[in-house]
Scaffold this motif. Structure first.
Motif, PDB file in Angstrom:
ATOM      1  N   GLU A 155       0.829  -1.206   0.000  1.00 51.03           N
ATOM      2  CA  GLU A 155       0.000   0.000   0.000  1.00 51.03           C
ATOM      3  C   GLU A 155       0.864   1.257   0.000  1.00 51.03           C
ATOM      4  OE1 GLU A 155      -3.155   0.036   2.913  1.00 51.03           O
ATOM      5  OE2 GLU A 155      -3.362  -2.134   2.717  1.00 51.03           O
ATOM      6  N   ILE A 156       0.811   1.982  -1.082  1.00 54.64           N
ATOM      7  CA  ILE A 156       1.562   3.221  -1.192  1.00 54.64           C
ATOM      8  C   ILE A 156       0.961   4.227  -0.217  1.00 54.64           C
ATOM      9  CG2 ILE A 156       2.258   5.094  -2.755  1.00 54.64           C
ATOM     10  CD1 ILE A 156       3.429   2.324  -3.473  1.00 54.64           C
ATOM     11  N   GLY A 157       1.826   4.839   0.574  1.00 54.12           N
ATOM     12  CA  GLY A 157       1.379   5.869   1.499  1.00 54.12           C
ATOM     13  C   GLY A 157       1.116   5.390   2.908  1.00 54.12           C
ATOM     14  N   ASP A 158       1.055   4.073   3.130  1.00 52.91           N
ATOM     15  CA  ASP A 158       0.865   3.542   4.482  1.00 52.91           C
ATOM     16  C   ASP A 158       2.226   3.524   5.173  1.00 52.91           C
ATOM     17  OD1 ASP A 158       0.555   2.056   6.793  1.00 52.91           O
ATOM     18  OD2 ASP A 158      -0.543   0.423   5.834  1.00 52.91           O
ATOM     19  N   PRO A 159       2.444   4.341   6.219  1.00 51.77           N
ATOM     20  CA  PRO A 159       3.768   4.421   6.841  1.00 51.77           C
ATOM     21  C   PRO A 159       4.189   3.138   7.550  1.00 51.77           C
ATOM     22  CG  PRO A 159       2.176   5.671   8.106  1.00 51.77           C
ATOM     23  CD  PRO A 159       1.486   5.237   6.850  1.00 51.77           C
ATOM     24  N   HIS A 160       3.262   2.226   7.815  1.00 49.57           N
ATOM     25  CA  HIS A 160       3.592   0.961   8.466  1.00 49.57           C
ATOM     26  C   HIS A 160       3.984  -0.114   7.456  1.00 49.57           C
ATOM     27  CE1 HIS A 160       2.147   2.144  12.496  1.00 49.57           C
ATOM     28  NE2 HIS A 160       1.403   2.969  11.785  1.00 49.57           N
ATOM     29  N   CYS A 161       3.726   0.136   6.179  1.00 52.83           N
ATOM     30  CA  CYS A 161       4.041  -0.812   5.114  1.00 52.83           C
ATOM     31  C   CYS A 161       5.381  -0.442   4.483  1.00 52.83           C
ATOM     32  CB  CYS A 161       2.937  -0.814   4.052  1.00 52.83           C
ATOM     33  SG  CYS A 161       3.291  -1.934   2.678  1.00 52.83           S
ATOM     34  N   VAL A 162       6.345  -1.350   4.592  1.00 60.54           N
ATOM     35  CA  VAL A 162       7.668  -1.089   4.028  1.00 60.54           C
ATOM     36  C   VAL A 162       7.943  -1.970   2.807  1.00 60.54           C
ATOM     37  CG1 VAL A 162       8.676  -0.171   6.158  1.00 60.54           C
ATOM     38  CG2 VAL A 162       8.744  -2.635   5.726  1.00 60.54           C
ATOM     39  N   SER A 163       6.892  -2.230   2.030  1.00 66.82           N
ATOM     40  CA  SER A 163       7.092  -2.965   0.780  1.00 66.82           C
ATOM     41  C   SER A 163       7.982  -2.136  -0.143  1.00 66.82           C
ATOM     42  CB  SER A 163       5.752  -3.246   0.094  1.00 66.82           C
ATOM     43  OG  SER A 163       5.170  -2.052  -0.369  1.00 66.82           O
ATOM     44  N   VAL A 164       8.642  -2.793  -1.068  1.00 66.61           N
ATOM     45  CA  VAL A 164       9.588  -2.081  -1.934  1.00 66.61           C
ATOM     46  C   VAL A 164       8.919  -0.949  -2.710  1.00 66.61           C
ATOM     47  CG1 VAL A 164      11.246  -3.966  -2.125  1.00 66.61           C
ATOM     48  CG2 VAL A 164       9.363  -3.834  -3.764  1.00 66.61           C
ATOM     49  N   GLU A 165       7.652  -1.138  -3.079  1.00 64.50           N
ATOM     50  CA  GLU A 165       6.938  -0.080  -3.813  1.00 64.50           C
ATOM     51  C   GLU A 165       6.720   1.153  -2.937  1.00 64.50           C
ATOM     52  OE1 GLU A 165       5.341  -4.084  -5.204  1.00 64.50           O
ATOM     53  OE2 GLU A 165       5.666  -3.149  -3.272  1.00 64.50           O
ATOM     54  N   ASN A 166       6.527   0.924  -1.653  1.00 62.90           N
ATOM     55  CA  ASN A 166       6.222   2.018  -0.729  1.00 62.90           C
ATOM     56  C   ASN A 166       7.475   2.775  -0.299  1.00 62.90           C
ATOM     57  OD1 ASN A 166       4.138   3.454   0.483  1.00 62.90           O
ATOM     58  ND2 ASN A 166       4.320   2.356   2.408  1.00 62.90           N
ATOM     59  N   ILE A 167       8.638   2.151  -0.403  1.00 65.48           N
ATOM     60  CA  ILE A 167       9.884   2.813   0.002  1.00 65.48           C
ATOM     61  C   ILE A 167      10.791   3.063  -1.207  1.00 65.48           C
ATOM     62  CG2 ILE A 167       9.793   1.995   2.391  1.00 65.48           C
ATOM     63  CD1 ILE A 167      11.862  -0.160   1.594  1.00 65.48           C
ATOM     64  N   ASN A 168      10.175   3.100  -2.385  1.00 62.11           N
ATOM     65  CA  ASN A 168      10.892   3.426  -3.613  1.00 62.11           C
ATOM     66  C   ASN A 168      12.093   2.499  -3.863  1.00 62.11           C
ATOM     67  OD1 ASN A 168      11.177   4.903  -5.982  1.00 62.11           O
ATOM     68  ND2 ASN A 168      12.595   6.343  -5.040  1.00 62.11           N
ATOM     69  N   TYR A 169      11.917   1.210  -3.536  1.00 63.60           N
ATOM     70  CA  TYR A 169      12.949   0.212  -3.764  1.00 63.60           C
ATOM     71  C   TYR A 169      14.273   0.551  -3.091  1.00 63.60           C
ATOM     72  CZ  TYR A 169       9.653  -1.772  -7.055  1.00 63.60           C
ATOM     73  OH  TYR A 169       8.530  -2.324  -7.615  1.00 63.60           O
TER      74      TYR A 169
END
Length: 142
Positions: free
Chosen positions: A114-128
């Motif tokens: 989920e883009i924009g969720d500060p608890h989600c650190v998936s590669v998409e959410n942290i710009n790889y």
């Protein structure tokens, strides 16, 4: 490239699942791991299909389903999982429910992308690009 620009050889890295999405042959896993800086710890994701031993042999320091990380100078602690706690399977270890659902527990996960969720650190959410613990604490104000 983003990884080694950010992570030094002595840094500790918690990877919250779906490393190589489990589709690569085991030999590729080891070759890929050798290229990445840092001491790497894996929180297993739903696409991490190899045995724990395969991940250890490839270079991960440890392999977990979840991990509690207690923060310095704070009453809070991080609960590192692949899926959000709202969908975490406590059945294999029901004693974790008490710890992980305390008010001072902060859930950090990667599965939802989920883009924009500060608890989600998936590669998409942290710009790889891996983020440091201090950056995460600043984002979450903890």
């Amino acid at each position: 490239n983003q990884w080694n620009k950010t992570v030094s050889p002595d840094d500790t890295v918690m990877f919250l699942g779906d490393f190589l999405m489990g589709r690569q042959p085991k030999v590729n896993l080891k070759l890929f791991m050798e290229r990445l800086n840092g001491l790497k710890f894996l929180i297993r994701g739903n696409h991490d299909k190899f045995s724990n031993q395969t991940y250890l042999d490839a270079g991960f320091q440890t392999v977990h389903d979840s991990l509690a990380y207690f923060l310095d100078n704070s009453d809070k602690f991080l609960v590192l999982t692949h899926r959000p706690l709202s969908s975490f399977n406590f059945a294999p270890n029901p004693s974790l429910r008490h710890l992980y659902t305390r008010k001072n527990a902060v859930s950090i996960y990667g599965h939802t992308h989920e883009i924009g969720d500060p608890h989600c650190v998936s590669v998409e959410n942290i710009n790889y690009t891996p983020i440091s613990l201090s950056e995460l604490r600043e984002i979450l104000d903890i």
